[in-house]
Design an enzyme around this catalytic site. Structure first.
Site, PDB file in Angstrom:
ATOM      1  N   VAL A  62       6.853  25.468 -16.492  1.00 41.21           N
ATOM      2  CA  VAL A  62       7.429  26.804 -16.741  1.00 41.21           C
ATOM      3  C   VAL A  62       8.864  26.916 -16.224  1.00 41.21           C
ATOM      4  O   VAL A  62       9.587  27.844 -16.592  1.00 41.21           O
ATOM      5  CB  VAL A  62       6.561  27.940 -16.129  1.00 41.21           C
ATOM      6  CG1 VAL A  62       5.210  28.005 -16.811  1.00 41.21           C
ATOM      7  CG2 VAL A  62       6.434  27.794 -14.621  1.00 41.21           C
ATOM      8  N   ASN A  88       1.222  33.744 -14.218  1.00 42.73           N
ATOM      9  CA  ASN A  88       0.395  33.490 -13.043  1.00 42.73           C
ATOM     10  C   ASN A  88       0.788  32.206 -12.304  1.00 42.73           C
ATOM     11  O   ASN A  88       0.526  32.080 -11.108  1.00 42.73           O
ATOM     12  CB  ASN A  88      -1.077  33.415 -13.495  1.00 42.73           C
ATOM     13  CG  ASN A  88      -1.978  32.849 -12.430  1.00 42.73           C
ATOM     14  OD1 ASN A  88      -2.241  33.510 -11.423  1.00 42.73           O
ATOM     15  ND2 ASN A  88      -2.437  31.613 -12.616  1.00 42.73           N
ATOM     16  N   TYR A 162       8.411  31.853  -0.864  1.00 37.95           N
ATOM     17  CA  TYR A 162       7.336  32.473  -1.661  1.00 37.95           C
ATOM     18  C   TYR A 162       7.449  33.998  -1.648  1.00 37.95           C
ATOM     19  O   TYR A 162       7.321  34.657  -2.688  1.00 37.95           O
ATOM     20  CB  TYR A 162       6.007  32.006  -1.080  1.00 37.95           C
ATOM     21  CG  TYR A 162       4.758  32.394  -1.834  1.00 37.95           C
ATOM     22  CD1 TYR A 162       4.293  31.613  -2.899  1.00 37.95           C
ATOM     23  CD2 TYR A 162       3.997  33.502  -1.456  1.00 37.95           C
ATOM     24  CE1 TYR A 162       3.127  31.953  -3.570  1.00 37.95           C
ATOM     25  CE2 TYR A 162       2.836  33.840  -2.120  1.00 37.95           C
ATOM     26  CZ  TYR A 162       2.400  33.063  -3.177  1.00 37.95           C
ATOM     27  OH  TYR A 162       1.232  33.401  -3.829  1.00 37.95           O
ATOM     28  N   LYS A 166       7.828  36.528  -4.848  1.00 37.51           N
ATOM     29  CA  LYS A 166       6.775  37.484  -5.198  1.00 37.51           C
ATOM     30  C   LYS A 166       7.291  38.922  -5.183  1.00 37.51           C
ATOM     31  O   LYS A 166       6.759  39.794  -5.867  1.00 37.51           O
ATOM     32  CB  LYS A 166       5.568  37.300  -4.265  1.00 37.51           C
ATOM     33  CG  LYS A 166       4.867  35.962  -4.479  1.00 37.51           C
ATOM     34  CD  LYS A 166       4.406  35.804  -5.923  1.00 37.51           C
ATOM     35  CE  LYS A 166       3.663  34.526  -6.208  1.00 37.51           C
ATOM     36  NZ  LYS A 166       3.216  34.402  -7.609  1.00 37.51           N
TER      37      LYS A 166
END
Ligand code: CAA
Length: 252
Positions: A62, A88, A162, A166
């Site tokens: 991706v 996801n 991370y 997010k």
């Protein structure tokens, strides 16, 4: 949106949350395009998709623009339509920003650790969201794009990389809700807490115990409890640009 016979793409579908979403949306009669790095890794996830109108698997990174453009072209050519995307796919490369002990630097998060997570979790969501939106706008049937965020978006120890991604994917869901409404496209985000997946199992035992003790509902979540929130966003036509938190009431 009635999920039956709708073409829905799920990235990171080989395991964990993605596989659980595939299973749940299959039971509602969706047509599923399951995406992961390696198409062969999705055999089990695809086999678990009982009730699906169709299930196909696609290998793609991706974070690679050419691969993502080709991926969505192939999916639309194969199914003849595109109604939904769940962004996801995500990875962790946890490390403290710096670790300083007894007057000495012990370690710091490397640029590689930072960049790998940014590439997959943030750039990957941008690329897949952009390509999906282009096809949906051209096809003229609207659609739904869902970004999987995390409780870590609020900032979690060891997750500078991370947490930044997010938080970023939540912001993109809001931005896209505003930009894409004119094409009949809704968006949403889901922020899972600590869920029983391989990603959480890989945490150090001490960190896991600390977290488990902090969850008011006194347990880790199950993957299908996240898939349930994804189903809700697909089905509720007045939901757009907002985040559903599914975390047992834990606040980091
Ligand atoms: N909260 C508070 N303190 C923490 C902590 C946390 N979550 N994690 C680590 N610490 C503390 C440790 O207790 C330790 O403190 P002391 O020196 O006082 O003992 C200090 O930070 C250093 O920890 P380590 O000795 O473990 O240092 P390390 O460099 O070997 O590893 C780490 C650091 C990589 C951050 C490791 O502790 C770790 O992996 N922690 C867990 C990080 C985490 O929560 N990841 C979530 C993964 S699941 C996920 O991401 C899915 C999702 O969406 C929620």
């Amino acid at each position: 949106m009635n999920i039956q016979n709708k073409v829905i793409v799920i990235t990171g579908a080989a395991r964990g949350l993605g596989a659980a979403m595939a299973k749940r949306l299959a039971a509602q009669g969706a047509k599923l395009a399951l995406v992961d790095l390696d198409a062969d890794s999705m055999a089990d996830a695809a086999a678990a998709c009982e009730g699906a109108a169709d299930v196909r698997t696609y290998g793609a990174n991706v974070a690679n623009e050419d691969q993502v453009v080709a991926l969505f072209n192939n999916i639309v050519a194969d199914f003849g339509s595109l109604d939904g995307l769940v962004n996801n796919a995500g990875i962790t490369r946890d490390a403290l920003l710096i670790k300083y002990k007894d007057g000495e630097l012990v370690s710091k998060m490397s640029l590689d650790q930072w960049q790998m997570v940014i590439d997959v979790n943030l750039t990957g969501v941008f690329l897949c969201g952009r390509e999906a939106a282009e096809h949906m706008a051209r096809l003229g049937n609207g659609g739904v794009i869902i970004n999987i965020s995390s409780i870590s978006r609020a900032g979690n120890v060891g997750q500078s990389n991370y947490s930044a991604t997010k938080s970023g994917v939540e912001a993109m869901a809001v931005t896209w809700a505003k930009e894409l409404a004119r094409y009949g496209i809704r968006t949403g985000a889901v922020a899972p807490g600590f869920i029983n997946t391989e990603m959480v199992a890989a945490m150090p035992d001490s960190a896991k115990e600390k977290i488990a003790g902090m969850v008011p509902l006194r347990r880790m979540g199950e993957s299908d409890e996240i898939a349930q929130a994804v189903q809700f966003i697909f089905e509720n036509d007045y939901f757009s640009g907002r985040l559903i938190e599914v975390d047992g009431a834990l606040r980091l």
